[in-house]
Design a protein around this motif. Structure first.
Motif, mmCIF file in Angstrom:
data_model
loop_
_atom_site.group_PDB
_atom_site.id
_atom_site.type_symbol
_atom_site.label_atom_id
_atom_site.label_comp_id
_atom_site.label_asym_id
_atom_site.label_seq_id
_atom_site.Cartn_x
_atom_site.Cartn_y
_atom_site.Cartn_z
ATOM 1 N N GLN A 53 -28.208 12.099 11.642
ATOM 2 C CA GLN A 53 -29.119 13.035 10.991
ATOM 3 C C GLN A 53 -28.383 14.323 10.638
ATOM 4 N N ALA A 54 -27.497 14.789 11.510
ATOM 5 C CA ALA A 54 -26.724 15.998 11.217
ATOM 6 C C ALA A 54 -25.825 15.777 10.002
ATOM 7 N N ILE A 55 -25.203 14.607 9.907
ATOM 8 C CA ILE A 55 -24.355 14.302 8.754
ATOM 9 C C ILE A 55 -25.197 14.244 7.486
ATOM 10 N N HIS A 56 -26.378 13.657 7.578
ATOM 11 C CA HIS A 56 -27.277 13.581 6.419
ATOM 12 C C HIS A 56 -27.696 14.980 5.961
ATOM 13 N N ARG A 57 -28.009 15.860 6.898
ATOM 14 C CA ARG A 57 -28.409 17.227 6.555
ATOM 15 C C ARG A 57 -27.265 17.999 5.911
ATOM 16 N N MET A 58 -26.048 17.783 6.415
ATOM 17 C CA MET A 58 -24.895 18.463 5.832
ATOM 18 C C MET A 58 -24.645 17.986 4.403
ATOM 19 N N GLY A 59 -24.787 16.690 4.175
ATOM 20 C CA GLY A 59 -24.626 16.158 2.824
ATOM 21 C C GLY A 59 -25.682 16.709 1.878
ATOM 22 N N GLY A 60 -26.884 16.866 2.370
ATOM 23 C CA GLY A 60 -27.941 17.432 1.547
ATOM 24 C C GLY A 60 -27.701 18.891 1.211
ATOM 25 N N SER A 61 -27.146 19.635 2.158
ATOM 26 C CA SER A 61 -26.901 21.050 1.891
ATOM 27 C C SER A 61 -25.777 21.251 0.886
ATOM 28 N N VAL A 62 -24.890 20.272 0.769
ATOM 29 C CA VAL A 62 -23.825 20.348 -0.233
ATOM 30 C C VAL A 62 -24.377 20.007 -1.616
ATOM 31 N N ALA A 63 -25.293 19.047 -1.690
ATOM 32 C CA ALA A 63 -25.792 18.569 -2.979
ATOM 33 C C ALA A 63 -26.972 19.383 -3.517
ATOM 34 N N ASN A 64 -27.718 20.052 -2.677
ATOM 35 C CA ASN A 64 -28.910 20.770 -3.131
ATOM 36 C C ASN A 64 -28.640 21.851 -4.183
ATOM 37 N N PRO A 65 -27.567 22.637 -4.080
ATOM 38 C CA PRO A 65 -27.350 23.648 -5.125
ATOM 39 C C PRO A 65 -26.996 23.053 -6.486
ATOM 40 N N LEU A 66 -26.624 21.783 -6.532
ATOM 41 C CA LEU A 66 -26.189 21.163 -7.780
ATOM 42 C C LEU A 66 -27.321 20.488 -8.539
ATOM 43 N N THR A 67 -28.541 20.723 -8.165
ATOM 44 C CA THR A 67 -29.664 20.109 -8.858
ATOM 45 C C THR A 67 -30.465 21.172 -9.611
ATOM 46 N N PRO A 68 -30.868 20.875 -10.830
ATOM 47 C CA PRO A 68 -31.695 21.851 -11.545
ATOM 48 C C PRO A 68 -33.108 21.960 -10.971
ATOM 49 N N LEU A 69 -33.463 21.070 -10.044
ATOM 50 C CA LEU A 69 -34.776 21.144 -9.402
ATOM 51 C C LEU A 69 -34.802 22.127 -8.236
ATOM 52 N N ASN A 70 -33.665 22.776 -7.986
ATOM 53 C CA ASN A 70 -33.605 23.794 -6.954
ATOM 54 C C ASN A 70 -34.583 24.911 -7.316
ATOM 55 N N ALA A 71 -35.361 25.359 -6.366
ATOM 56 C CA ALA A 71 -36.397 26.364 -6.630
ATOM 57 C C ALA A 71 -35.813 27.686 -7.117
ATOM 58 N N PHE A 72 -34.586 28.001 -6.736
ATOM 59 C CA PHE A 72 -33.983 29.274 -7.111
ATOM 60 C C PHE A 72 -33.140 29.181 -8.378
ATOM 61 N N PHE A 73 -33.026 27.988 -8.954
ATOM 62 C CA PHE A 73 -32.190 27.827 -10.137
ATOM 63 C C PHE A 73 -32.682 28.655 -11.329
ATOM 64 N N PRO A 74 -33.989 28.660 -11.644
ATOM 65 C CA PRO A 74 -34.439 29.513 -12.762
ATOM 66 C C PRO A 74 -34.185 31.001 -12.513
ATOM 67 N N VAL A 75 -34.293 31.426 -11.266
ATOM 68 C CA VAL A 75 -34.030 32.824 -10.934
ATOM 69 C C VAL A 75 -32.554 33.138 -11.148
ATOM 70 N N LEU A 76 -31.685 32.241 -10.689
ATOM 71 C CA LEU A 76 -30.256 32.431 -10.859
ATOM 72 C C LEU A 76 -29.867 32.427 -12.332
ATOM 73 N N LEU A 77 -30.446 31.505 -13.083
ATOM 74 C CA LEU A 77 -30.166 31.423 -14.516
ATOM 75 C C LEU A 77 -30.652 32.681 -15.237
ATOM 76 N N GLY A 78 -31.831 33.149 -14.914
ATOM 77 C CA GLY A 78 -32.351 34.374 -15.526
ATOM 78 C C GLY A 78 -31.523 35.592 -15.184
ATOM 79 N N LEU A 79 -31.079 35.672 -13.944
ATOM 80 C CA LEU A 79 -30.250 36.796 -13.532
ATOM 81 C C LEU A 79 -28.898 36.772 -14.243
#
Length: 94
Positions: free
Chosen positions: A17-43
């Motif tokens: 489970q720890a390995i799965h969580r670490m893999g998810g934390s690496v891949a989450n910023p690379l998705t446009p479905l990230n909740a903060f992506f529109p904020v980052l793009l606007g900024l």
């Protein structure tokens, strides 16, 4: 009752489970479905109108690669030093 889908590896489920969580934390910023992506793009577009999704992703990929290498080293050290994953939770089964 738990069901195992492959050969017994001797790895505790908490470590997987720890390995799965670490893999998810690496891949989450690379998705446009990230909740903060529109904020980052606007900024970013506030300072440069030519910034798009590709610019943001190409800026984030080196960080994701560095984090994945760091997590890989951390997991290997954790496993071979046989450090507990949590309170009373071993890395592997005896």
């Amino acid at each position: 009752m738990s069901h195992q889908a492959g050969p017994p590896l001797g790895v505790h489920p908490a470590l997987t489970q720890a390995i799965h969580r670490m893999g998810g934390s690496v891949a989450n910023p690379l998705t446009p479905l990230n909740a903060f992506f529109p904020v980052l793009l606007g900024l970013a577009q506030k300072y440069d109108r030519n910034v798009g999704m590709g610019t943001i992703f190409s800026a984030i990929i080196p960080y994701s690669i560095a984090y994945s290498l760091g997590y890989l080293i951390l997991i290997v050290l954790w496993y071979f030093l046989d450090l507990p994953v949590g309170f009373g939770t071993p890395v592997s089964y005896p």
